[in-house]
Design an enzyme around this catalytic site. Structure first.
Site, PDB file in Angstrom:
ATOM      1  N   GLU A 175       0.930  -1.309  -0.085  1.00 24.35           N
ATOM      2  CA  GLU A 175      -0.080  -0.031   0.117  1.00 24.35           C
ATOM      3  C   GLU A 175       0.721   1.336  -0.108  1.00 24.35           C
ATOM      4  O   GLU A 175       0.528   2.151  -0.818  1.00 24.35           O
ATOM      5  CB  GLU A 175      -0.928   0.032   1.331  1.00 24.35           C
TER       6      GLU A 175
ATOM      7  N   CYS B 218      -2.292  -3.925   7.020  1.00 24.57           N
ATOM      8  CA  CYS B 218      -1.924  -4.272   8.469  1.00 24.57           C
ATOM      9  C   CYS B 218      -2.240  -3.060   9.463  1.00 24.57           C
ATOM     10  O   CYS B 218      -2.481  -2.081   9.034  1.00 24.57           O
ATOM     11  CB  CYS B 218      -0.328  -4.414   8.613  1.00 24.57           C
TER      12      CYS B 218
ATOM     13  N   ALA C  62      12.795 -36.525  -8.277  1.00 29.11           N
ATOM     14  CA  ALA C  62      12.901 -36.625  -9.724  1.00 29.11           C
ATOM     15  C   ALA C  62      13.023 -38.125  -9.823  1.00 29.11           C
ATOM     16  O   ALA C  62      13.652 -38.781  -9.308  1.00 29.11           O
ATOM     17  CB  ALA C  62      14.090 -36.153 -10.295  1.00 29.11           C
TER      18      ALA C  62
ATOM     19  N   THR D 162      20.768 -39.169   1.373  1.00 28.48           N
ATOM     20  CA  THR D 162      21.028 -38.109   0.423  1.00 28.48           C
ATOM     21  C   THR D 162      22.218 -37.368   0.679  1.00 28.48           C
ATOM     22  O   THR D 162      22.834 -37.011  -0.327  1.00 28.48           O
ATOM     23  CB  THR D 162      19.833 -37.497   0.249  1.00 28.48           C
TER      24      THR D 162
ATOM     25  N   GLY E 105      15.456 -38.551   0.268  1.00 25.57           N
ATOM     26  CA  GLY E 105      15.363 -39.873  -0.555  1.00 25.57           C
ATOM     27  C   GLY E 105      14.091 -40.522  -0.106  1.00 25.57           C
ATOM     28  O   GLY E 105      13.233 -39.983   0.549  1.00 25.57           O
TER      29      GLY E 105
END
Length: 342
Positions: free
Chosen positions: A55, A82, A161, A203, A287
């Protein structure tokens, strides 16, 4: 002003707000548009944590010759202004002082320091108000902020992945590269947009990750590793001091090490601790064991699954989940990324 016009201006607020995605946490992303007689006379967004709110930036953008128009203007903002003094003065008070005619907010602020007080301040000052325009879209924009304040835990994204035949890793200890250059950059973008990232022991040992945002702009997330018996060597990247780090373990509280009770479920313990630390969002890049722990606990909000056409044949299986037919999917090179919401 038609309802269609109002929605157009609020969506402009959303587009502006997203420009702060890598810089404003733990504050929410907020955009603001000031309209008078069908013309935008000012707009702004929250650019960086600790800096002026949306704002204030929007008001500062109004040209001197347009300042008299503020008294007849409608201020659109993607989150309730706020009402408290924090790093900056209350935005609601500034809007009152500028004597704007109307304020339309998308969402009420779930932060207990605001929680409706901003809108009440405006109403008590005689400013017209509206609340709830495109509410669902606004909650989606600030889903991390809302989850943190409403569920008292971080917003959790599970990310991995996998190969086309369903493996995330091979049999030996040599890491297999499944992502391509584009999806690697997108992973780093995700890191910049979230406050923390977590890996498990295996990992960390196998990949020795830095967990930085080298391929994107923005600050590094808090790095977290689950290492029950403190097996990660002290010369690994997680101990290099290049980013704030927590090692959750079952042995000691010392330096970056934080002790958990591994005789009980550690997922709620981690979420509770991160909430107390003010961490609003967490990427779990661990993992299979780490990912499965969050899936079995039902403790996640999104899954980001990258699928490569490569085949691995044997090794560590990816978590077994159902891909809903309406899952969001985008293709980057030969790889596909699916986004599944809880």
């Amino acid at each position: 002003m038609t309802e269609q016009d109002k929605e157009k201006y609020m969506r402009r607020c959303f587009a502006l707000a997203e420009k702060g995605s890598c810089n404003v946490a733990p504050n929410p992303m907020v955009g603001c548009v000031i309209v008078c007689d069908g013309r935008i006379i000012g707009e702004g967004y929250h650019r960086v944590f600790g800096g002026p709110h949306a704002e204030i930036n929007a008001l500062s953008s109004v040209r001197p010759e347009d300042l008299p128009l503020l008294r007849e203007s409608t201020v659109f903002v993607s989150l309730e202004p706020c009402s408290h003094y924090g790093k900056t003065p209350p935005c609601a008070l500034r809007l009152i002082n500028e004597k704007v005619k109307r304020v339309i907010a998308c969402n009420a602020d779930p932060n207990p320091q605001v929680a409706g007080r901003g809108m009440r301040m405006l109403q008590e000052a005689g400013i017209e108000t509206g609340l709830g325009l495109l509410e669902a879209e606004g909650r989606r924009l600030n889903r991390r902020f809302f989850t943190f304040h409403e569920k008292h835990r971080p917003y959790i994204i599970l990310k991995w992945a996998q190969s086309s035949d369903g493996f995330i890793d091979g049999e030996d200890e040599k890491p297999i590269v499944i992502s391509n250059d584009i999806t690697k950059a997108l992973v780093h973008k995700m890191r910049a947009e979230n406050m923390a990232i977590m890996v498990g022991t295996r990992t960390a040992l196998k990949d020795n990750p830095k967990l930085h945002t080298r391929r994107w702009y923005g600050k590094n997330p808090l790095r977290i590793a689950i290492d029950r018996n403190l097996r990660i060597p002290a010369n690994y990247h997680l101990y290099d001091g290049s980013a704030e780090t927590i090692i959750y373990n079952g042995i000691k509280n010392d330096g970056i090490c934080r002790k958990l009770d591994f005789n009980q479920d550690i997922i709620p313990q981690i979420c509770d601790d991160l909430y107390k630390l003010g961490i609003q969002s967490l990427i779990v890049e661990g993992g299979k064991q780490t990912l499965d722990s969050f899936i079995e606990a039902g403790m996640y909000d999104e899954m980001h699954i990258e699928v490569s056409p490569m085949e691995i044949g044997k090794g560590t299986r990816a978590p077994e989940i159902n891909f809903p037919p309406n899952a969001e999917m985008k293709k980057y090179g030969n790889n596909r990324i699916y986004v599944i919401n809880a």
